[in-house]
Design a protein around this motif. Structure first.
Motif, PDB file in Angstrom:
ATOM      1  N   MET A 104       6.694   5.919 -10.673  1.00  0.00           N
ATOM      2  CA  MET A 104       5.733   5.787 -11.768  1.00  0.00           C
ATOM      3  C   MET A 104       5.248   4.346 -11.835  1.00  0.00           C
ATOM      4  N   PRO A 105       4.028   4.120 -12.328  1.00  0.00           N
ATOM      5  CA  PRO A 105       3.539   2.744 -12.495  1.00  0.00           C
ATOM      6  C   PRO A 105       4.380   2.004 -13.531  1.00  0.00           C
TER       7      PRO A 105
ATOM      8  N   GLU B  34       3.707   2.404 -17.250  1.00  0.00           N
ATOM      9  CA  GLU B  34       4.021   3.658 -17.928  1.00  0.00           C
ATOM     10  C   GLU B  34       5.494   3.741 -18.333  1.00  0.00           C
TER      11      GLU B  34
ATOM     12  N   LYS C 277      -2.638   3.865 -18.251  1.00  0.00           N
ATOM     13  CA  LYS C 277      -2.938   5.292 -18.092  1.00  0.00           C
ATOM     14  C   LYS C 277      -4.274   5.520 -17.386  1.00  0.00           C
TER      15      LYS C 277
ATOM     16  N   ARG D 180      -5.933   3.400 -15.378  1.00  0.00           N
ATOM     17  CA  ARG D 180      -5.855   3.008 -13.963  1.00  0.00           C
ATOM     18  C   ARG D 180      -5.249   4.128 -13.146  1.00  0.00           C
ATOM     19  N   THR D 181      -4.152   4.683 -13.658  1.00  0.00           N
ATOM     20  CA  THR D 181      -3.484   5.779 -12.949  1.00  0.00           C
ATOM     21  C   THR D 181      -4.394   6.992 -12.837  1.00  0.00           C
TER      22      THR D 181
ATOM     23  N   ALA E  29      -5.859   8.667  -9.396  1.00  0.00           N
ATOM     24  CA  ALA E  29      -5.192   9.930  -9.046  1.00  0.00           C
ATOM     25  C   ALA E  29      -6.022  10.744  -8.052  1.00  0.00           C
TER      26      ALA E  29
END
Length: 778
Positions: A249-250, A253, A523, A525-526, A530
């Protein structure tokens, strides 16, 4: 009536002890389908049979069972039984063909299986040179080097085997920073550590997406997977964070994820965890669980137990099988505690009392005979009236959903309008329940108005905003695409991200809004990255040329996006809209100016030019060639069935990641020359001659950087455990060195030389183009 398997195992053991061999054989043949397959049984039973003088007959019976299992394609239990048996018959030529057949069934996916069986001396002309036990052990050592297996290096991290070349006795690994690392078989076994497929680090290397999904759906399950791979089945919270934010996970987060996971950990009977100890808190996996009643009592009556914890415990009690005993005294005490909280809440807090009423209602249903609840939720719902916003005050979202359903049933169509008005303020789970209750066609205008309010002020409700944006961009709400096209949403998200970036770093900003801004930055950026930047691809695909070009420029200049993000997003944009090629911006360049510089990386001129040449080849040759392949594959039509397109996209991902990694490392590189080397003590650029005092032999090592390291030629990275133990030492010093594989060796340093003085490492490579600039060491 057929005997259960455990009774059959006991009967066979009893008959062996009584030496009733004829009855054993009769039972064996009658019950062949029902014989035990656990290795522990055979280890014990074979001993009894040997005491009974039936050594040879036991061997035959085992062979008969294995043949039966293999005939029904049950290679796994067959091999398990044989591995429990062969220690008693290490040189059995009767069992050898059975073992080979079981291994061919179980390991059938290994391409060069037959060669490995011969190398292990289990098959072929030299098969009798080793015992079956030794042969299987040798086979396992080879099998660990086959494609898909994972090994670990102290500096390079985890590497997945890509290819085993048996003729050359070489293995090719894919490490994080070197996707084509080649080593000899002997070097791999000496310098790397094998990771079992179930080890967390092996799974992180091979299936990070699976672990990422597990983090979302079952946080405790993910933590248990980590604990199972740790010594003592325990880990500190800070160490857990490091493991999970490198590949699962980043980092941004983590805080949000951990706040939810820690509450779930408290409720798990297999986990011991001191939630108040912070980053040093130890999380441990128990061998035996606490009883459910003990767990409920401990959690429910804890001083810090809030509504969420208590409600979740009651829900868990309701889900337990009927035969699970819940002491009536415990239920009574729980009800008394809730009654006390009801009195303390008072009439002025109807939302709080509503939650307590629901908990008492659920608790009453668990009592023998289903006792009547002590307080009715109906009058409390009447107090809420037409203003549904009171539902967001409920701590436990499931009670909010329960109340919402009752209110919407009471209010009919007016309830749908009031629920839609609540949507921008509701947490994600409640918002999802509202969305599900709204009809796509009949309530489209209500939904659009609610979503627009939420999109206008994301910091009002960050989590639900992120959920809504994700649903819009991934196509879940296709019926609203005309209202919220991806091109507009991505542009709007990027605008918001600039605002959040400023807010997150502003002095004197409201702490809650600043924290919300930081959370949403991570969130978004992710979300934008994705699916290989699918949202950005979709946005530029929808947009007209000028808007697509502006979107590309906005990403290039965006202060909240990393250099790697910009580079990879730009690749996707140019693949999606090839006509934008050549209209780019300097911010998308591959040079080191856009990569944050930190942690200098010492290297030689030779190594630096070699890596710079690799970067030039990737940037100027491989990536353009890959882009052309992707474009040609796109022209072939349906991309879902286009294997060439999928392979090229995977190659693109690897190339872009390698390009970003090389760019980053070259920007941090500091070149050392012969004049920079201090040969009075061991350090970078030195060659040492040492006396191995335990074996009375001379050894020599060259100490350089990670790019030059070649352990098989005795060229060590200065971060290697062996090199670090010599670092700073002078001629004549003696020391005891700990070996990576275990054990110690005593050394005396005989000579320290300037390894760069020969010119072998201190010369620049032949100039191919202008090299990327790097720092020079003085």
């Amino acid at each position: 009536m057929t005997q259960p398997k455990q009774d059959l195992a006991g009967e066979l053991t009893r008959l062996a002890q009584a030496k009733e061999l004829a009855r054993i054989e009769e039972l064996w043949l009658e019950r062949l389908d029902e014989l035990p397959t656990q290795s522990a049984f055979y280890k014990s039973w074979i001993k009894e049979m040997r005491h009974a003088g039936a050594t040879e007959r036991t061997e035959e019976l085992i062979g008969l069972l294995v043949d039966h299992l293999l005939s029904s394609d049950r290679a796994r239990p067959a091999l398990r039984i044989l591995l429990a048996t062969i220690p008693f018959y290490p040189h059995s030529e009767t069992l050898r063909p059975h073992l080979l057949r079981a291994m061919r069934g179980y390991y059938r996916e290994i391409d060069n299986l037959e060669t490995l069986l011969q190398l292990a001396r289990l098959d072929g002309p030299d098969a009798k040179e080793k015992s079956l036990v030794e042969g299987f052990k040798a086979f396992r050592e080879w099998e660990r080097l086959t494609p898909g297996q994972v090994w670990q290096h102290y500096d390079w991290g985890e590497g997945v085997v890509q290819e085993l070349d048996l003729d050359a006795r070489k293995v090719r690994f894919a490490f994080r920073h070197d996707a084509n690392k080649e080593m000899t078989v002997e070097g791999a076994r000496r310098y790397l550590r094998y990771l079992e497929p179930t080890h967390f680090l092996a799974r992180r290397a091979k299936e990070p997406e699976t672990l990422a999904r597990l983090a979302e759906t079952d946080p405790v399950g993910l933590i248990k997977a980590v604990l199972a791979s740790q010594e003592g089945s325990q880990i500190k919270q800070g160490e857990l964070k490091t493991l999970l934010t490198h590949g699962v996970m980043p980092a941004e987060e983590w805080n949000n994820w951990w706040s939810k996971a820690r509450e779930a950990l408290k409720l798990d009977p297999y986990i011991d965890f001191d939630a108040g100890a912070g980053a040093r808190a130890v999380i441990q996996l128990r061998e035996r669980p606490r009883s459910f009643a003990e767990e409920v009592r401990e959690q429910f009556f804890a001083a810090d137990a809030g509504t969420v914890v208590k409600a979740e415990l009651i829900r868990q009690m309701a889900r337990k099988p009927k035969e699970t005993e819940l002491p009536d005294k415990l239920l009574e005490k729980m009800a008394e505690r809730l009654e006390e909280e009801w009195r303390l809440a008072g009439d002025e807090h109807p939302a709080r009392r509503l939650e307590i009423a629901y908990m008492l209602e659920d608790l009453a249903a668990l009592r023998p005979g289903g006792a009547s609840p002590r307080h009715d939720a109906g009058p409390l719902l009447d107090q809420i009236g037409e203003d549904y916003t009171a539902l967001v005050e409920l701590d436990h979202v499931d009670y909010g959903i329960r109340a919402l359903e009752a209110l919407m049933h009471r209010d009919g169509e007016a309830g749908c309008r009031r629920a839609a008005e609540l949507l921008p303020h509701a947490e994600v789970k409640l918002a999802q329940a509202i969305w599900k209750a709204l009809d796509e066609e009949q309530h489209a205008e209500l939904a659009v108005a609610a979503l627009q309010q939420m999109l206008d002020d994301p910091l009002e409700n960050p989590d639900t905003y992120a959920w809504a944006v994700r649903a819009i961009l991934d196509g879940s709400w296709g019926h609203l695409e005309d209202y919220f096209p991806a091109s507009a949403i991505v542009q709007e998200v990027l605008d918001h991200m600039e605002t959040w970036h400023r807010l997150a770093g502003a002095e004197g900003a409201d702490p809650e809004r600043a924290e919300g801004a930081r959370k949403l930055l991570g969130k978004m950026r992710t979300l934008l990255a994705a699916g290989k930047y699918e949202a950005i691809s979709k946005a530029v695909d929808q947009a007209h040329r000028d808007l697509a070009a502006r979107l590309r420029a906005k990403i290039a200049d965006h202060p909240a996006l990393s250099a790697t993000f910009k580079q990879q997003a730009d690749r996707v944009i140019r693949v999606t809209r090839p006509e934008l090629e050549g209209t780019g911006t300097a911010a998308m360049g591959a040079g080191p100016s856009i990569v944050q510089k930190s942690d200098e990386l010492l290297c030689t001129e030779w190594a630096y030019q070699k890596k710079a040449a690799e970067l030039r080849e990737i940037t100027a040759v491989k990536i353009p060639r890959n882009s052309k392949v992707i474009e040609e594959a796109r022209m072939e039509g349906d991309l879902r069935e286009n294997a060439g397109y999928q392979y090229a996209k995977e190659e693109q991902k690897m190339l872009v990641q390698t390009q970003a990694s090389l760019t980053d490392m070259l920007s941090r590189a500091v070149i050392r020359h012969a004049r920079d080397v201090d040969a009075t003590r061991v350090g970078f650029g030195t060659r040492i001659v040492v006396q191995n005092l335990d074996e009375d032999v001379e050894e020599n090592y060259t100490i350089l950087g990670r790019w030059e390291a070649d352990p098989e030629k005795h060229v060590l990275s200065m971060q290697a455990p062996l090199a670090m133990q010599f670092s700073g030492r002078r001629e004549g010093e003696e020391l005891t060195v700990e070996r990576p594989g275990g054990g110690t060796t005593r050394y005396r340093i005989l000579r320290i030389e300037n390894a760069l003085a020969t010119g072998e490492w201190d010369r620049p490579a032949a100039p191919e183009a202008e090299p990327v600039k790097a720092g020079e060491g003085g």
